[in-house]
Design a protein around this motif. Structure first.
Motif, short mmCIF file in Angstrom:
data_model
loop_
_atom_site.label_atom_id
_atom_site.label_comp_id
_atom_site.label_asym_id
_atom_site.label_seq_id
_atom_site.Cartn_x
_atom_site.Cartn_y
_atom_site.Cartn_z
N GLU A 117 18.13 10.44 -2.42
CA GLU A 117 18.72 10.09 -3.72
C GLU A 117 20.04 9.38 -3.55
N ASN A 118 20.27 8.35 -4.37
CA ASN A 118 21.54 7.64 -4.43
C ASN A 118 21.94 7.05 -3.08
N SER A 119 20.96 6.62 -2.30
CA SER A 119 21.20 6.08 -0.96
C SER A 119 20.53 4.73 -0.81
N ALA A 120 20.93 3.99 0.25
CA ALA A 120 20.36 2.66 0.44
C ALA A 120 20.26 2.31 1.92
N ILE A 121 19.24 1.50 2.22
CA ILE A 121 19.14 0.85 3.51
C ILE A 121 18.96 -0.64 3.26
N GLU A 122 19.48 -1.46 4.18
CA GLU A 122 19.37 -2.90 4.03
C GLU A 122 19.24 -3.52 5.41
N ALA A 123 18.25 -4.39 5.57
CA ALA A 123 18.04 -5.12 6.82
C ALA A 123 17.21 -6.36 6.51
N PRO A 124 17.34 -7.41 7.30
CA PRO A 124 16.46 -8.55 7.10
C PRO A 124 14.99 -8.18 7.27
N ILE A 125 14.69 -7.40 8.32
CA ILE A 125 13.32 -6.99 8.58
C ILE A 125 13.27 -5.47 8.65
N ILE A 126 12.40 -4.88 7.84
CA ILE A 126 12.17 -3.43 7.90
C ILE A 126 10.74 -3.24 8.37
N SER A 127 10.59 -2.53 9.49
CA SER A 127 9.28 -2.27 10.09
C SER A 127 9.08 -0.77 10.19
N THR A 128 8.00 -0.26 9.57
CA THR A 128 7.79 1.18 9.56
C THR A 128 6.33 1.52 9.28
N ASN A 129 5.97 2.75 9.59
CA ASN A 129 4.64 3.27 9.26
C ASN A 129 4.66 3.94 7.89
N ALA A 130 5.80 4.53 7.52
CA ALA A 130 5.90 5.25 6.24
C ALA A 130 7.31 5.11 5.69
N LEU A 131 7.38 4.81 4.40
CA LEU A 131 8.67 4.67 3.72
C LEU A 131 8.68 5.64 2.55
N TYR A 132 9.65 6.55 2.54
CA TYR A 132 9.80 7.55 1.49
C TYR A 132 11.03 7.17 0.67
N LEU A 133 10.84 6.99 -0.63
CA LEU A 133 11.95 6.67 -1.53
C LEU A 133 12.12 7.81 -2.52
#
Length: 178
Positions: free
Chosen positions: A121-137
Motif C-alpha cells: 500500500e502507498n508504495s511505488a516501483i519504477e524502472a524502464p524494464i520490469i521483468s517478473t513471474n508475478a506482480l502483486y499490487l
C-alpha cells in the motif's frame, strides 16, 4: 555475513574495485542479511543462498551498478520500507530468482528483474524494464515500467486489497515474452 547500519550511520563502499562490493552469502547459515536504517552507498550488492536485505523506513540504499540475486539453493529477498536506488536489480537466472517486498520506493535506471515483486500500500516501483513471474499490487500502489513490461510465460498479476481499491500498473503497450 551480516551488515547492520543503524539510523544515522553510513557505509560508503562506492570506491571499491570488486564487482561484488557487498557480498552477503548465506551458504550454511540462514541468518545472513543486511539490515539498514541509515545509508548504504556502494557499487553493487550480491545476495546468495537465501540472503536478505531489510531496508528500514529510514534506510537509503544506492547501488551504482547492481543489486544481484545469485539464485543459489535459497531464495533471496529484498524487504524495503525505505528508499532504494539502483542501476539494475537482477538475478543470475534472468529474473527467476529473488523476491522484492516493497513498502516505499524503489527506482531502477535499467532493468528490475525478480521472480516475484510485491508492491505494498502507498508504495511505488519504477524502472524502464520490469521483468517478473508475478506482480502483486496492493491498494494505492504503483508499478511503472517506462519502456517494457517483460513478464514470464507464466506471468500472474494480482491485486490484493478491498473491493473498490485502486492500484496502478503503468507500462507501454509493448509486452515481450522471451
Amino acid at each position: 555475513s551480516r551488515l547492520i547500519v543503524l539510523q544515522g550511520g553510513t557505509v560508503d563502499n562506492s570506491n571499491g574495485t570488486s564487482d561484488k562490493n557487498i557480498n552477503v552469502d548465506a551458504t550454511g547459515n540462514a541468518n545472513c542479511m543486511i539490515y539498514n536504517a541509515g545509508t548504504i552507498i556502494t557499487n553493487s550488492i550480491y545476495l546468495n543462498q537465501g540472503a536478505v536485505i531489510h531496508n528500514a523506513s529510514t534506510g537509503i540504499i544506492k547501488a551504482t551498478t547492481k543489486i544481484q540475486f545469485a539464485g543459489g539453493a535459497g531464495m533471496e529477498d529484498i524487504i524495503n520500507h525505505g528508499k532504494i536506488q539502483a542501476y539494475e536489480i537482477s538475478s543470475n537466472g534472468g529474473g527467476d530468482h529473488g523476491t522484492i517486498y516493497n513498502g516505499c520506493l524503489i527506482q531502477v535506471t535499467q532493468t528490475l528483474a525478480a521472480a516475484r515483486i510485491s508492491v505494498n500500500e502507498n508504495s511505488a516501483i519504477e524502472a524502464p524494464i520490469i521483468s517478473t513471474n508475478a506482480l502483486y499490487l496492493r491498494k494505492n500502489s504503483i508499478a511503472r515500467a517506462t519502456e517494457k513490461l517483460k513478464p514470464s510465460q507464466s506471468f500472474s498479476l494480482y491485486y490484493i486489497g478491498k473491493a473498490g481499491g485502486k492500484a496502478f500498473l503503468a507500462h507501454p503497450y509493448q509486452y515481450s515474452f522471451d
